[in-house]
Design a protein around this motif. Sequence first.
Motif, PDB file in Angstrom:
ATOM      1  N   ASP A 122       0.841  -1.200   0.000  1.00  0.00           N
ATOM      2  CA  ASP A 122       0.000   0.000   0.000  1.00  0.00           C
ATOM      3  C   ASP A 122       0.873   1.246   0.000  1.00  0.00           C
ATOM      4  O   ASP A 122       2.072   1.181   0.265  1.00  0.00           O
ATOM      5  CB  ASP A 122      -0.992   0.002   1.170  1.00  0.00           C
ATOM      6  CG  ASP A 122      -0.332   0.180   2.521  1.00  0.00           C
ATOM      7  OD1 ASP A 122       0.378   1.180   2.714  1.00  0.00           O
ATOM      8  OD2 ASP A 122      -0.535  -0.686   3.400  1.00  0.00           O
ATOM      9  N   LYS A 123       0.250   2.373  -0.292  1.00  0.00           N
ATOM     10  CA  LYS A 123       0.993   3.609  -0.570  1.00  0.00           C
ATOM     11  C   LYS A 123       1.738   4.159   0.640  1.00  0.00           C
ATOM     12  O   LYS A 123       2.616   5.015   0.488  1.00  0.00           O
ATOM     13  CB  LYS A 123       0.043   4.671  -1.117  1.00  0.00           C
ATOM     14  CG  LYS A 123      -1.066   5.070  -0.140  1.00  0.00           C
ATOM     15  CD  LYS A 123      -2.006   6.057  -0.776  1.00  0.00           C
ATOM     16  CE  LYS A 123      -3.125   6.472   0.185  1.00  0.00           C
ATOM     17  NZ  LYS A 123      -4.059   7.422  -0.445  1.00  0.00           N
ATOM     18  N   ASN A 124       1.408   3.677   1.844  1.00  0.00           N
ATOM     19  CA  ASN A 124       2.065   4.188   3.046  1.00  0.00           C
ATOM     20  C   ASN A 124       3.272   3.362   3.462  1.00  0.00           C
ATOM     21  O   ASN A 124       3.937   3.679   4.448  1.00  0.00           O
ATOM     22  CB  ASN A 124       1.061   4.249   4.198  1.00  0.00           C
ATOM     23  CG  ASN A 124      -0.087   5.202   3.921  1.00  0.00           C
ATOM     24  OD1 ASN A 124       0.141   6.322   3.441  1.00  0.00           O
ATOM     25  ND2 ASN A 124      -1.305   4.768   4.191  1.00  0.00           N
ATOM     26  N   LEU A 160       4.827  -8.127  -6.693  1.00  0.00           N
ATOM     27  CA  LEU A 160       4.375  -7.028  -5.837  1.00  0.00           C
ATOM     28  C   LEU A 160       3.156  -6.386  -6.478  1.00  0.00           C
ATOM     29  O   LEU A 160       3.181  -6.017  -7.656  1.00  0.00           O
ATOM     30  CB  LEU A 160       5.489  -5.996  -5.662  1.00  0.00           C
ATOM     31  CG  LEU A 160       6.806  -6.513  -5.067  1.00  0.00           C
ATOM     32  CD1 LEU A 160       7.839  -5.394  -5.032  1.00  0.00           C
ATOM     33  CD2 LEU A 160       6.593  -7.093  -3.682  1.00  0.00           C
ATOM     34  N   SER A 161       2.085  -6.256  -5.696  1.00  0.00           N
ATOM     35  CA  SER A 161       0.826  -5.741  -6.230  1.00  0.00           C
ATOM     36  C   SER A 161       0.268  -4.680  -5.299  1.00  0.00           C
ATOM     37  O   SER A 161       0.524  -4.691  -4.091  1.00  0.00           O
ATOM     38  CB  SER A 161      -0.169  -6.903  -6.375  1.00  0.00           C
ATOM     39  OG  SER A 161      -1.408  -6.456  -6.872  1.00  0.00           O
ATOM     40  N   GLY A 162      -0.500  -3.748  -5.860  1.00  0.00           N
ATOM     41  CA  GLY A 162      -1.124  -2.709  -5.045  1.00  0.00           C
ATOM     42  C   GLY A 162      -0.614  -1.328  -5.426  1.00  0.00           C
ATOM     43  O   GLY A 162      -0.220  -1.087  -6.570  1.00  0.00           O
ATOM     44  N   PHE A 163      -0.602  -0.421  -4.449  1.00  0.00           N
ATOM     45  CA  PHE A 163      -0.202   0.964  -4.693  1.00  0.00           C
ATOM     46  C   PHE A 163       1.009   1.313  -3.843  1.00  0.00           C
ATOM     47  O   PHE A 163       1.135   0.856  -2.711  1.00  0.00           O
ATOM     48  CB  PHE A 163      -1.356   1.919  -4.374  1.00  0.00           C
ATOM     49  CG  PHE A 163      -2.544   1.749  -5.291  1.00  0.00           C
ATOM     50  CD1 PHE A 163      -2.635   2.473  -6.461  1.00  0.00           C
ATOM     51  CD2 PHE A 163      -3.552   0.838  -4.975  1.00  0.00           C
ATOM     52  CE1 PHE A 163      -3.713   2.309  -7.312  1.00  0.00           C
ATOM     53  CE2 PHE A 163      -4.637   0.679  -5.824  1.00  0.00           C
ATOM     54  CZ  PHE A 163      -4.712   1.411  -6.993  1.00  0.00           C
ATOM     55  N   ARG A 164       1.876   2.133  -4.408  1.00  0.00           N
ATOM     56  CA  ARG A 164       3.074   2.551  -3.681  1.00  0.00           C
ATOM     57  C   ARG A 164       3.277   4.050  -3.856  1.00  0.00           C
ATOM     58  O   ARG A 164       2.716   4.676  -4.769  1.00  0.00           O
ATOM     59  CB  ARG A 164       4.303   1.808  -4.205  1.00  0.00           C
ATOM     60  CG  ARG A 164       4.533   2.026  -5.681  1.00  0.00           C
ATOM     61  CD  ARG A 164       5.880   1.488  -6.139  1.00  0.00           C
ATOM     62  NE  ARG A 164       5.988   1.558  -7.594  1.00  0.00           N
ATOM     63  CZ  ARG A 164       6.239   2.645  -8.289  1.00  0.00           C
ATOM     64  NH1 ARG A 164       6.421   3.808  -7.664  1.00  0.00           N
ATOM     65  NH2 ARG A 164       6.321   2.623  -9.616  1.00  0.00           N
ATOM     66  N   ASP A 165       4.080   4.596  -2.967  1.00  0.00           N
ATOM     67  CA  ASP A 165       4.469   5.995  -3.076  1.00  0.00           C
ATOM     68  C   ASP A 165       5.224   6.194  -4.393  1.00  0.00           C
ATOM     69  O   ASP A 165       6.155   5.439  -4.698  1.00  0.00           O
ATOM     70  CB  ASP A 165       5.384   6.350  -1.889  1.00  0.00           C
ATOM     71  CG  ASP A 165       5.720   7.834  -1.823  1.00  0.00           C
ATOM     72  OD1 ASP A 165       5.934   8.443  -2.903  1.00  0.00           O
ATOM     73  OD2 ASP A 165       5.784   8.378  -0.716  1.00  0.00           O
ATOM     74  N   PRO A 166       4.846   7.188  -5.207  1.00  0.00           N
ATOM     75  CA  PRO A 166       5.520   7.394  -6.499  1.00  0.00           C
ATOM     76  C   PRO A 166       7.022   7.629  -6.374  1.00  0.00           C
ATOM     77  O   PRO A 166       7.771   7.346  -7.306  1.00  0.00           O
ATOM     78  CB  PRO A 166       4.817   8.630  -7.069  1.00  0.00           C
ATOM     79  CG  PRO A 166       3.513   8.701  -6.371  1.00  0.00           C
ATOM     80  CD  PRO A 166       3.742   8.140  -5.005  1.00  0.00           C
ATOM     81  N   GLU A 167       7.463   8.162  -5.224  1.00  0.00           N
ATOM     82  CA  GLU A 167       8.879   8.457  -5.031  1.00  0.00           C
ATOM     83  C   GLU A 167       9.658   7.253  -4.514  1.00  0.00           C
ATOM     84  O   GLU A 167      10.886   7.303  -4.403  1.00  0.00           O
ATOM     85  CB  GLU A 167       9.037   9.627  -4.053  1.00  0.00           C
ATOM     86  CG  GLU A 167       8.340  10.906  -4.489  1.00  0.00           C
ATOM     87  CD  GLU A 167       8.846  11.384  -5.845  1.00  0.00           C
ATOM     88  OE1 GLU A 167      10.070  11.295  -6.096  1.00  0.00           O
ATOM     89  OE2 GLU A 167       8.007  11.822  -6.670  1.00  0.00           O
ATOM     90  N   VAL A 180       8.714  -9.408  -9.509  1.00  0.00           N
ATOM     91  CA  VAL A 180       8.024  -8.630 -10.533  1.00  0.00           C
ATOM     92  C   VAL A 180       7.245  -7.513  -9.850  1.00  0.00           C
ATOM     93  O   VAL A 180       6.419  -7.776  -8.966  1.00  0.00           O
ATOM     94  CB  VAL A 180       7.063  -9.528 -11.350  1.00  0.00           C
ATOM     95  CG1 VAL A 180       6.347  -8.701 -12.405  1.00  0.00           C
ATOM     96  CG2 VAL A 180       7.824 -10.675 -11.998  1.00  0.00           C
ATOM     97  N   ASP A 181       7.511  -6.275 -10.241  1.00  0.00           N
ATOM     98  CA  ASP A 181       6.843  -5.128  -9.629  1.00  0.00           C
ATOM     99  C   ASP A 181       5.633  -4.718 -10.460  1.00  0.00           C
ATOM    100  O   ASP A 181       5.767  -4.104 -11.518  1.00  0.00           O
ATOM    101  CB  ASP A 181       7.827  -3.956  -9.508  1.00  0.00           C
ATOM    102  CG  ASP A 181       7.226  -2.762  -8.773  1.00  0.00           C
ATOM    103  OD1 ASP A 181       6.078  -2.881  -8.279  1.00  0.00           O
ATOM    104  OD2 ASP A 181       7.894  -1.714  -8.707  1.00  0.00           O
ATOM    105  N   HIS A 182       4.455  -5.102  -9.980  1.00  0.00           N
ATOM    106  CA  HIS A 182       3.210  -4.716 -10.638  1.00  0.00           C
ATOM    107  C   HIS A 182       2.463  -3.652  -9.835  1.00  0.00           C
ATOM    108  O   HIS A 182       1.262  -3.478 -10.002  1.00  0.00           O
ATOM    109  CB  HIS A 182       2.306  -5.944 -10.827  1.00  0.00           C
ATOM    110  CG  HIS A 182       2.721  -6.798 -11.977  1.00  0.00           C
ATOM    111  ND1 HIS A 182       2.141  -8.004 -12.264  1.00  0.00           N
ATOM    112  CD2 HIS A 182       3.678  -6.617 -12.930  1.00  0.00           C
ATOM    113  CE1 HIS A 182       2.716  -8.543 -13.325  1.00  0.00           C
ATOM    114  NE2 HIS A 182       3.651  -7.712 -13.747  1.00  0.00           N
ATOM    115  N   THR A 183       3.193  -2.954  -8.961  1.00  0.00           N
ATOM    116  CA  THR A 183       2.540  -1.910  -8.172  1.00  0.00           C
ATOM    117  C   THR A 183       2.245  -0.695  -9.043  1.00  0.00           C
ATOM    118  O   THR A 183       2.882  -0.464 -10.080  1.00  0.00           O
ATOM    119  CB  THR A 183       3.415  -1.477  -6.983  1.00  0.00           C
ATOM    120  OG1 THR A 183       4.678  -1.011  -7.469  1.00  0.00           O
ATOM    121  CG2 THR A 183       3.630  -2.645  -6.032  1.00  0.00           C
TER     122      THR A 183
END
Length: 285
Positions: A177-179, A206-213, A231-234
Amino acid sequence: MDYLFQSLSRTKVVFIVGNHDYLKINSYYWNFPWSPNVYSLLGSELEYVDFPELGTCVYGLSYEKREITANLYDEAFPEGRRPIEILLAHGGDEKHIPINRNKLMDLGYDYIALGHIHRPGELLKNRICYAGSLEPTDKNDTGPHGYIMGTIEKGQTKVRFVPFAKREYIHMTVDVDKNMAALEIKDRVVSLIQQRGTKNIYKITLSGFRDPELRLDTEAMDRYGNILEVVDHTTAAYNYERIQRQNEDNLLGKYIACLKDSPEGSIRRQALFEGVRALLETKRG
């Protein structure tokens, strides 16, 4: 292999040759002096080995070329020589002796041992089974591997799958998750591997949302040396309001203003994400 087979004091070994080690003219199978308890069925047509002391006859045929497209098992009927008759069969796809489950059932064998597919499976409970490979042979051979143990007594066949492999290939999805910080993602991967078994070999998605930075060091996640691939699918979780405020006088800000109220999952929302990503990368460049 022959050394191992000859150490079996009460076991008869019968084998056929499949498509990977098919019988070339100079194949070692033709002339190798197997131990007395080992029997090969090397004919390209159905043949058998007879064990009168066991009341059993085992049938099979071998590959003399890499591909066989004929349905050779459809008419592979036993000859009724013994009370127990078993078929060894290798194939199951269009290039390697296609198999018709219903026709196999009608042949009349007490048991049909299938090879070629690397994963265990039953075509007919207790009667027609793929044992699969003892160990997984590549990263796509997921799931348990082992062998089939069975008995045939008084006309009844009972078999069970026995897990044997020391390790498995496991495809595992890790939610992000993004946090989450990079170290937290790594710790989650390590924790899940500990739960599933550190002897296994993993492909991590890796799935979901991440911080863009966030910059992920996927190699640092391999604490036990058993990660085959990450594999980064975030998806970058952009803060569209903040980016719009910072870019309200240029194309990026106007683009966000046009699409930011689009519903989640819509084509317009996907266009918002793709467009912002492309414009940010252009801006950084």
